[in-house]
Design a protein around this motif. Structure first.
Motif, PDB file in Angstrom:
ATOM      1  N   ARG A  28       0.691  -1.130  -0.057  1.00  0.00           N
ATOM      2  CA  ARG A  28      -0.041  -0.140   0.037  1.00  0.00           C
ATOM      3  C   ARG A  28       0.982   1.311   0.129  1.00  0.00           C
ATOM      4  N   ILE A  29       1.941   1.161   0.681  1.00  0.00           N
ATOM      5  CA  ILE A  29       2.859   2.439   0.766  1.00  0.00           C
ATOM      6  C   ILE A  29       3.378   2.483  -0.817  1.00  0.00           C
ATOM      7  N   ALA A  30       3.555   1.365  -1.303  1.00  0.00           N
ATOM      8  CA  ALA A  30       4.222   1.379  -2.691  1.00  0.00           C
ATOM      9  C   ALA A  30       3.146   1.951  -3.820  1.00  0.00           C
ATOM     10  N   ILE A  31       1.856   1.712  -3.415  1.00  0.00           N
ATOM     11  CA  ILE A  31       0.845   2.085  -4.359  1.00  0.00           C
ATOM     12  C   ILE A  31       0.844   3.629  -4.178  1.00  0.00           C
ATOM     13  N   LEU A  32       0.849   4.199  -2.830  1.00  0.00           N
ATOM     14  CA  LEU A  32       0.625   5.516  -2.535  1.00  0.00           C
ATOM     15  C   LEU A  32       1.810   6.273  -3.190  1.00  0.00           C
ATOM     16  N   LYS A  33       3.127   5.778  -3.486  1.00  0.00           N
ATOM     17  CA  LYS A  33       4.078   6.479  -4.137  1.00  0.00           C
ATOM     18  C   LYS A  33       4.033   6.276  -5.412  1.00  0.00           C
ATOM     19  N   VAL A  34       3.537   5.341  -6.236  1.00  0.00           N
ATOM     20  CA  VAL A  34       3.226   5.530  -7.543  1.00  0.00           C
ATOM     21  C   VAL A  34       2.199   6.288  -8.013  1.00  0.00           C
ATOM     22  N   LEU A  35       0.932   6.611  -7.135  1.00  0.00           N
ATOM     23  CA  LEU A  35      -0.047   7.446  -7.429  1.00  0.00           C
ATOM     24  C   LEU A  35       0.738   8.914  -7.259  1.00  0.00           C
ATOM     25  N   ALA A  36       1.403   9.096  -6.022  1.00  0.00           N
ATOM     26  CA  ALA A  36       2.088  10.619  -6.063  1.00  0.00           C
ATOM     27  C   ALA A  36       2.763  10.671  -7.225  1.00  0.00           C
ATOM     28  N   GLU A  45      -1.723  -0.117 -14.779  1.00  0.00           N
ATOM     29  CA  GLU A  45      -0.377   0.793 -14.485  1.00  0.00           C
ATOM     30  C   GLU A  45       0.277   0.469 -13.233  1.00  0.00           C
ATOM     31  N   ILE A  46      -0.429   0.429 -12.307  1.00  0.00           N
ATOM     32  CA  ILE A  46       0.079   0.186 -10.922  1.00  0.00           C
ATOM     33  C   ILE A  46       0.577  -1.671 -10.780  1.00  0.00           C
ATOM     34  N   VAL A  47      -0.047  -2.249 -11.560  1.00  0.00           N
ATOM     35  CA  VAL A  47       0.238  -3.753 -11.512  1.00  0.00           C
ATOM     36  C   VAL A  47       1.541  -3.919 -12.398  1.00  0.00           C
ATOM     37  N   GLU A  48       1.765  -3.075 -13.309  1.00  0.00           N
ATOM     38  CA  GLU A  48       3.108  -3.405 -14.060  1.00  0.00           C
ATOM     39  C   GLU A  48       4.259  -2.799 -13.477  1.00  0.00           C
ATOM     40  N   VAL A  49       3.942  -1.944 -12.440  1.00  0.00           N
ATOM     41  CA  VAL A  49       4.982  -1.372 -11.619  1.00  0.00           C
ATOM     42  C   VAL A  49       5.428  -2.426 -10.380  1.00  0.00           C
ATOM     43  N   LEU A  50       4.530  -2.797  -9.903  1.00  0.00           N
ATOM     44  CA  LEU A  50       4.716  -3.373  -8.502  1.00  0.00           C
ATOM     45  C   LEU A  50       4.773  -5.137  -8.929  1.00  0.00           C
ATOM     46  N   PRO A  51       5.343  -5.919  -8.145  1.00  0.00           N
ATOM     47  CA  PRO A  51       5.606  -7.166  -8.397  1.00  0.00           C
ATOM     48  C   PRO A  51       4.269  -8.166  -7.494  1.00  0.00           C
ATOM     49  N   LEU A  52       3.173  -7.779  -8.036  1.00  0.00           N
ATOM     50  CA  LEU A  52       1.907  -8.062  -7.520  1.00  0.00           C
ATOM     51  C   LEU A  52       0.927  -8.638  -8.327  1.00  0.00           C
ATOM     52  N   ALA A  53       0.151  -9.530  -8.259  1.00  0.00           N
ATOM     53  CA  ALA A  53      -1.048  -9.835  -9.120  1.00  0.00           C
ATOM     54  C   ALA A  53      -2.175  -8.696  -9.206  1.00  0.00           C
ATOM     55  N   VAL A  70      -7.293   7.355  -1.120  1.00  0.00           N
ATOM     56  CA  VAL A  70      -7.406   7.029  -2.551  1.00  0.00           C
ATOM     57  C   VAL A  70      -8.722   7.143  -2.971  1.00  0.00           C
ATOM     58  N   THR A  71      -9.062   8.086  -3.858  1.00  0.00           N
ATOM     59  CA  THR A  71     -10.359   7.982  -4.564  1.00  0.00           C
ATOM     60  C   THR A  71     -10.223   7.310  -5.791  1.00  0.00           C
ATOM     61  N   GLY A  72     -11.532   6.696  -6.128  1.00  0.00           N
ATOM     62  CA  GLY A  72     -11.499   6.012  -7.473  1.00  0.00           C
ATOM     63  C   GLY A  72     -12.596   6.166  -8.303  1.00  0.00           C
ATOM     64  N   VAL A  73     -12.401   6.368  -9.703  1.00  0.00           N
ATOM     65  CA  VAL A  73     -13.562   6.493 -10.538  1.00  0.00           C
ATOM     66  C   VAL A  73     -13.574   5.306 -11.559  1.00  0.00           C
ATOM     67  N   VAL A  74     -14.688   4.680 -11.769  1.00  0.00           N
ATOM     68  CA  VAL A  74     -14.917   3.686 -12.823  1.00  0.00           C
ATOM     69  C   VAL A  74     -14.909   4.328 -14.257  1.00  0.00           C
ATOM     70  N   ASP A  75     -14.086   3.820 -15.008  1.00  0.00           N
ATOM     71  CA  ASP A  75     -14.317   4.576 -16.554  1.00  0.00           C
ATOM     72  C   ASP A  75     -14.334   3.429 -17.379  1.00  0.00           C
ATOM     73  N   CYS A  82      -6.647   8.058  -7.750  1.00  0.00           N
ATOM     74  CA  CYS A  82      -5.763   9.126  -7.393  1.00  0.00           C
ATOM     75  C   CYS A  82      -5.809   9.376  -5.911  1.00  0.00           C
ATOM     76  N   LEU A  83      -4.719  10.023  -5.433  1.00  0.00           N
ATOM     77  CA  LEU A  83      -4.625  10.472  -4.023  1.00  0.00           C
ATOM     78  C   LEU A  83      -5.660  11.539  -3.619  1.00  0.00           C
ATOM     79  N   ASP A  84      -6.205  11.399  -2.260  1.00  0.00           N
ATOM     80  CA  ASP A  84      -7.189  12.450  -1.857  1.00  0.00           C
ATOM     81  C   ASP A  84      -6.262  13.260  -1.179  1.00  0.00           C
ATOM     82  N   ALA A  85      -5.782  14.626  -1.706  1.00  0.00           N
ATOM     83  CA  ALA A  85      -4.872  15.475  -0.921  1.00  0.00           C
ATOM     84  C   ALA A  85      -5.549  15.818   0.496  1.00  0.00           C
TER      85      ALA A  85
END
Length: 108
Positions: A28-36, A45-53, A70-75, A82-85
Motif C-alpha cells: 500500500r505504501i508502494a501504491i501511494l508512491k506510484v500514485l504520487a 499501470e500499478i500492476v505493471e510497476v509492482l511485483p503483485l498480481a 485514495v479515490t477511484g472512478v470507474v471509467d 488518485c490520492l485525496d490530498a
C-alpha cells in the motif's frame, strides 16, 4: 481476554488508527508512491510497476479507497485512482500532532 472497543476512544484516535491500518502494508505504501509520482493512475499501470498480481493490487486499492486516502472512478473497463490530498493532509497533521505529543513527554 479483554477486547478494545472503539467507543472507548476518541473519534480522532479511531480515525488515525484506521488511516494507519490502511497504510500498514508495504504494498500500500508502494501504491501511494506510484500514485504520487503519476498524479493519477489506472489499476493496470500499478500492476505493471509492482511485483503483485492484479487481484492483489485491487485488494490493496480497495483498502486504501475505503480509508479515503485514495479515490477511484470507474471509467468503462478501467478504474482510475488518485490520492485525496485533503485526507492525506489531515493524516499528516494528525500524525505530526501525535508524535509531537509523544516526543514532548519526558519518558525513560
Amino acid at each position: 481476554m479483554a477486547v478494545a472497543k472503539k467507543e472507548n476512544f476518541t473519534a480522532e484516535e479511531v480515525e488515525l488508527a484506521e488511516l494507519a491500518k490502511a497504510m500498514g502494508h508495504p504494498a500500500r505504501i508502494a501504491i501511494l508512491k506510484v500514485l504520487a509520482e503519476r498524479k493519477s493512475c489506472i489499476c493496470g499501470e500499478i500492476v505493471e510497476v509492482l511485483p503483485l498480481a492484479q487481484a492483489t493490487v485491487s485488494q490493496h486499492l480497495k483498502a486504501l479507497k475505503k480509508s479515503g486516502i485514495v479515490t477511484g472512478v470507474v471509467d468503462g473497463p478501467r478504474s482510475c485512482y488518485c490520492l485525496d490530498a485533503a485526507v492525506l493532509t489531515k493524516a499528516k497533521q494528525a500524525f505530526e500532532a501525535l508524535f509531537a505529543d509523544i516526543f514532548n513527554k519526558n519518558c525513560c
